[in-house]
Write a protein that holds these residues in place. Sequence first.
Motif, PDB file in Angstrom:
ATOM      1  N   GLN A 141     -15.631 -39.926 -19.233  1.00 43.49           N
ATOM      2  CA  GLN A 141     -16.768 -40.462 -18.142  1.00 43.49           C
ATOM      3  C   GLN A 141     -17.401 -41.794 -18.677  1.00 43.49           C
ATOM      4  O   GLN A 141     -18.081 -41.786 -19.867  1.00 43.49           O
ATOM      5  CB  GLN A 141     -17.763 -39.198 -17.952  1.00 43.49           C
ATOM      6  N   TYR A 142     -17.417 -42.571 -18.011  1.00 41.71           N
ATOM      7  CA  TYR A 142     -17.982 -44.001 -18.238  1.00 41.71           C
ATOM      8  C   TYR A 142     -18.893 -44.313 -16.864  1.00 41.71           C
ATOM      9  O   TYR A 142     -18.229 -44.165 -15.741  1.00 41.71           O
ATOM     10  CB  TYR A 142     -17.260 -45.116 -18.828  1.00 41.71           C
ATOM     11  N   PHE A 143     -19.980 -45.206 -17.007  1.00 39.88           N
ATOM     12  CA  PHE A 143     -20.441 -45.595 -15.996  1.00 39.88           C
ATOM     13  C   PHE A 143     -20.742 -47.376 -16.170  1.00 39.88           C
ATOM     14  O   PHE A 143     -21.142 -47.649 -17.365  1.00 39.88           O
ATOM     15  CB  PHE A 143     -21.846 -44.990 -15.660  1.00 39.88           C
ATOM     16  N   ASP A 144     -20.712 -47.874 -15.109  1.00 45.90           N
ATOM     17  CA  ASP A 144     -21.144 -49.212 -14.916  1.00 45.90           C
ATOM     18  C   ASP A 144     -22.375 -49.474 -14.796  1.00 45.90           C
ATOM     19  O   ASP A 144     -22.832 -48.523 -13.746  1.00 45.90           O
ATOM     20  CB  ASP A 144     -20.197 -50.143 -14.224  1.00 45.90           C
ATOM     21  N   VAL A 145     -23.361 -50.315 -15.211  1.00 42.48           N
ATOM     22  CA  VAL A 145     -24.542 -50.384 -14.775  1.00 42.48           C
ATOM     23  C   VAL A 145     -24.757 -51.882 -14.096  1.00 42.48           C
ATOM     24  O   VAL A 145     -24.482 -52.894 -14.736  1.00 42.48           O
ATOM     25  CB  VAL A 145     -25.622 -50.592 -16.193  1.00 42.48           C
ATOM     26  N   PRO A 146     -25.068 -51.982 -12.942  1.00 43.45           N
ATOM     27  CA  PRO A 146     -25.390 -53.229 -12.344  1.00 43.45           C
ATOM     28  C   PRO A 146     -26.427 -54.301 -12.742  1.00 43.45           C
ATOM     29  O   PRO A 146     -27.225 -53.528 -13.604  1.00 43.45           O
ATOM     30  CB  PRO A 146     -25.977 -52.683 -11.078  1.00 43.45           C
ATOM     31  N   ASP A 147     -26.098 -55.303 -12.863  1.00 42.71           N
ATOM     32  CA  ASP A 147     -27.130 -56.406 -13.912  1.00 42.71           C
ATOM     33  C   ASP A 147     -28.464 -55.928 -13.654  1.00 42.71           C
ATOM     34  O   ASP A 147     -29.466 -56.085 -14.216  1.00 42.71           O
ATOM     35  CB  ASP A 147     -26.609 -57.789 -13.735  1.00 42.71           C
ATOM     36  N   ASP A 148     -28.844 -55.703 -12.222  1.00 42.55           N
ATOM     37  CA  ASP A 148     -30.432 -55.744 -11.919  1.00 42.55           C
ATOM     38  C   ASP A 148     -31.080 -54.406 -12.391  1.00 42.55           C
ATOM     39  O   ASP A 148     -32.005 -54.477 -12.894  1.00 42.55           O
ATOM     40  CB  ASP A 148     -30.625 -55.945 -10.473  1.00 42.55           C
ATOM     41  N   LEU A 149     -30.071 -53.342 -12.293  1.00 43.73           N
ATOM     42  CA  LEU A 149     -30.624 -52.060 -13.036  1.00 43.73           C
ATOM     43  C   LEU A 149     -30.823 -52.399 -14.480  1.00 43.73           C
ATOM     44  O   LEU A 149     -31.814 -51.897 -15.030  1.00 43.73           O
ATOM     45  CB  LEU A 149     -29.803 -51.115 -12.729  1.00 43.73           C
ATOM     46  N   PHE A 205     -21.358 -47.839 -20.287  1.00 40.17           N
ATOM     47  CA  PHE A 205     -21.714 -46.889 -21.325  1.00 40.17           C
ATOM     48  C   PHE A 205     -20.871 -45.295 -21.085  1.00 40.17           C
ATOM     49  O   PHE A 205     -20.499 -45.083 -20.015  1.00 40.17           O
ATOM     50  CB  PHE A 205     -22.975 -46.713 -21.189  1.00 40.17           C
ATOM     51  N   HIS A 206     -20.755 -44.821 -22.144  1.00 41.08           N
ATOM     52  CA  HIS A 206     -20.399 -43.429 -22.422  1.00 41.08           C
ATOM     53  C   HIS A 206     -21.156 -42.356 -21.696  1.00 41.08           C
ATOM     54  O   HIS A 206     -22.448 -42.296 -21.966  1.00 41.08           O
ATOM     55  CB  HIS A 206     -20.267 -43.123 -23.895  1.00 41.08           C
ATOM     56  N   ALA A 207     -20.941 -41.921 -20.605  1.00 40.98           N
ATOM     57  CA  ALA A 207     -21.576 -41.135 -19.830  1.00 40.98           C
ATOM     58  C   ALA A 207     -21.665 -39.372 -20.140  1.00 40.98           C
ATOM     59  O   ALA A 207     -22.100 -38.661 -19.272  1.00 40.98           O
ATOM     60  CB  ALA A 207     -21.476 -41.232 -18.369  1.00 40.98           C
ATOM     61  N   ASP A 208     -20.883 -39.340 -21.277  1.00 36.64           N
ATOM     62  CA  ASP A 208     -20.679 -37.639 -21.449  1.00 36.64           C
ATOM     63  C   ASP A 208     -21.106 -37.513 -23.092  1.00 36.64           C
ATOM     64  O   ASP A 208     -20.077 -37.006 -23.824  1.00 36.64           O
ATOM     65  CB  ASP A 208     -19.484 -37.144 -21.113  1.00 36.64           C
ATOM     66  N   PRO A 209     -22.103 -38.204 -23.433  1.00 39.98           N
ATOM     67  CA  PRO A 209     -22.445 -38.063 -24.806  1.00 39.98           C
ATOM     68  C   PRO A 209     -22.999 -36.757 -25.423  1.00 39.98           C
ATOM     69  O   PRO A 209     -23.795 -35.938 -24.653  1.00 39.98           O
ATOM     70  CB  PRO A 209     -23.411 -39.214 -25.029  1.00 39.98           C
ATOM     71  N   HIS A 210     -22.312 -35.967 -26.413  1.00 44.31           N
ATOM     72  CA  HIS A 210     -22.980 -34.820 -27.104  1.00 44.31           C
ATOM     73  C   HIS A 210     -22.514 -34.703 -28.456  1.00 44.31           C
ATOM     74  O   HIS A 210     -21.598 -35.586 -28.809  1.00 44.31           O
ATOM     75  CB  HIS A 210     -22.444 -33.644 -26.225  1.00 44.31           C
ATOM     76  N   HIS A 211     -23.055 -33.999 -29.239  1.00 42.99           N
ATOM     77  CA  HIS A 211     -22.879 -33.728 -30.405  1.00 42.99           C
ATOM     78  C   HIS A 211     -21.365 -33.707 -30.934  1.00 42.99           C
ATOM     79  O   HIS A 211     -20.779 -34.187 -31.900  1.00 42.99           O
ATOM     80  CB  HIS A 211     -23.516 -32.677 -31.255  1.00 42.99           C
ATOM     81  N   GLY A 212     -20.433 -32.835 -29.941  1.00 37.71           N
ATOM     82  CA  GLY A 212     -19.230 -32.716 -30.320  1.00 37.71           C
ATOM     83  C   GLY A 212     -18.328 -34.006 -29.969  1.00 37.71           C
ATOM     84  O   GLY A 212     -17.259 -34.044 -30.566  1.00 37.71           O
ATOM     85  N   ASN A 213     -18.716 -34.865 -29.375  1.00 35.34           N
ATOM     86  CA  ASN A 213     -18.100 -36.437 -29.310  1.00 35.34           C
ATOM     87  C   ASN A 213     -18.153 -37.268 -30.334  1.00 35.34           C
ATOM     88  O   ASN A 213     -17.751 -38.349 -29.970  1.00 35.34           O
ATOM     89  CB  ASN A 213     -18.357 -36.723 -27.720  1.00 35.34           C
ATOM     90  N   LEU A 214     -18.970 -36.701 -31.142  1.00 34.15           N
ATOM     91  CA  LEU A 214     -19.277 -37.975 -32.105  1.00 34.15           C
ATOM     92  C   LEU A 214     -19.133 -37.456 -33.678  1.00 34.15           C
ATOM     93  O   LEU A 214     -19.307 -36.411 -33.982  1.00 34.15           O
ATOM     94  CB  LEU A 214     -20.933 -38.170 -32.244  1.00 34.15           C
ATOM     95  N   LEU A 215     -18.160 -38.025 -34.360  1.00 32.15           N
ATOM     96  CA  LEU A 215     -17.638 -37.545 -35.443  1.00 32.15           C
ATOM     97  C   LEU A 215     -18.026 -38.716 -36.637  1.00 32.15           C
ATOM     98  O   LEU A 215     -17.996 -39.777 -36.380  1.00 32.15           O
ATOM     99  CB  LEU A 215     -16.189 -37.548 -35.557  1.00 32.15           C
ATOM    100  N   ILE A 216     -18.361 -38.143 -37.820  1.00 31.65           N
ATOM    101  CA  ILE A 216     -18.418 -39.189 -39.031  1.00 31.65           C
ATOM    102  C   ILE A 216     -17.634 -39.160 -40.219  1.00 31.65           C
ATOM    103  O   ILE A 216     -17.288 -38.051 -40.201  1.00 31.65           O
ATOM    104  CB  ILE A 216     -20.087 -39.142 -39.239  1.00 31.65           C
TER     105      ILE A 216
END
Length: 535
Positions: free
Chosen positions: A303-311, A270-281
Amino acid sequence: MKAVLLAVWDYKSVFAKEELLTDSDEDRATRRARRKECHLRSANRMLEALKTNSGIYVKIGQHVAAVQLLPQEWTSTMRPLQDQCFPTPIEKINEMLVNDLGTRLDDLFIDIDPVPIGVASLAQVHRATDRETGKRVAIKVQHPDLQEFAKVDMKTVNFAIALVKRIFPDFEFSWLGEEMNVMLPLEMDFRHEASNSRRARGNFKHLEGKTSVYFPEILWAERRCMVMEFIEGARVDDLAYLKDHNIDRNQVSQELSRIFSQMVYMDGYFHADPHHGNLLIRSKAKGSKSPYNFDICLLDHGQYFDVPDDLRVNYARFWLSLIQRTSESTTAERKKYAKLVGNIDDDMYPILESAITGRINMSDAGNEHDSMAGSRPSSLLDEKHMDDKEIAKLRAAVMERDGLIVSIFELLRTVPRRLLMILKLSDLQRSLDQSLATTHGQSRIFLIVARYCADAVWRDDLIRIRQAWRRTGFTLNLVSNFVSAFWSHAYWSMTLGVAEWGMDVRARIVKMGLWIHGLQQGGLAKAREQAAGLH
């Protein structure tokens, strides 16, 4: 360092004075007021220092602003850093490109706008036309002096964090340094960002026709320069733009929740630096397969993060337990999964739940506040709302808990960094829902998250059943497990589907009421503005 030392001295002085206070109501109020004042003084000092030094220091302030577990005086003070970055002159950008690529902007592009359309802490973006293809492009270029001072700045920040930790062992900021040390070098290489974008786009490939998300095409990327498709649109929370293009803000909020839930619970990336400026419509583009009349364009993939399956799966199960009505069994289940996903014990559990849901958990705030138990929601689907006085009393009660600040920093030390980033993402979803002035109620986005959690759990159950089949072959226990998993998923699908339908009907009724109210006040134009949430 001056700002850090002054903040350390300030906190030391305030805490020393607290030792003279008693546990009376008057002294409790004094303690709260002094801490708030100290938080605000220290945050303002730090804000000025970060703005003065710019670069990665601004980035650090942006991260602090997004960590909702920190005192509000800190997060609200740092929030302006998300919009207060200074541009680098185009001449310096040209010098950097000559050093890196042996070429200037004019050699690669025409119609270059020397004024950047966006400036962030690490980079800025210019609009231009690609000389070779004739396409309108966005050129993302790193601030030239960032590379020169990055190593020194990182060492300075790490030293400051170590100093604070030495003086205040209970104040845990090492997570901030760890995140900076890992993520900053990656963010400073745009080739890494391009790779993240391609992978995220690939993850959504199978959802064409079912999602509105759009990833701008990247033409090419080098370490400090990246060229991508230019997107004509507006910030996703621009209500005037949504009204002018007949875009339903409720649908926008729901789609944002689906996009990020898909990333976290299904893709585990998932995208790990989300804020209003990173989203356009934008209005649905020609050739777009969006099921709606708009596209949501996701920007800045550094910035992206992998999430382990157990988490990923345990957090999904945790979320489903929060959706259920509070009882002894659901409370035990919540605390069980809190332990699994964040190593959280019972004492810190209320703080974690409040951070995840955005609602105050009073289950452990003290017996003297049990009289207010009927005012708080018993699940995330409870639409019961508290008035301002009740909220103020609840917040005060939570702040009275012994060692609350120490518990918060203990939580930050204990919780995996990936979980902190998921909490940051959840906070964005709630913030966007509020800024879009939706009429469906905040629980609507909770339902969407829950649906993805149920799908993630169902998929995990099937994987476990297949693995057991290969190990043991057909058994009655295997059949029982399959039936149980199937019934659980069917229950959630039906329950959530009915709840979603009910909320959407109510949202339409509320919006129609706004339209009628506006019509009475000022005719059709006013009616459209009211229905669009502009008044």
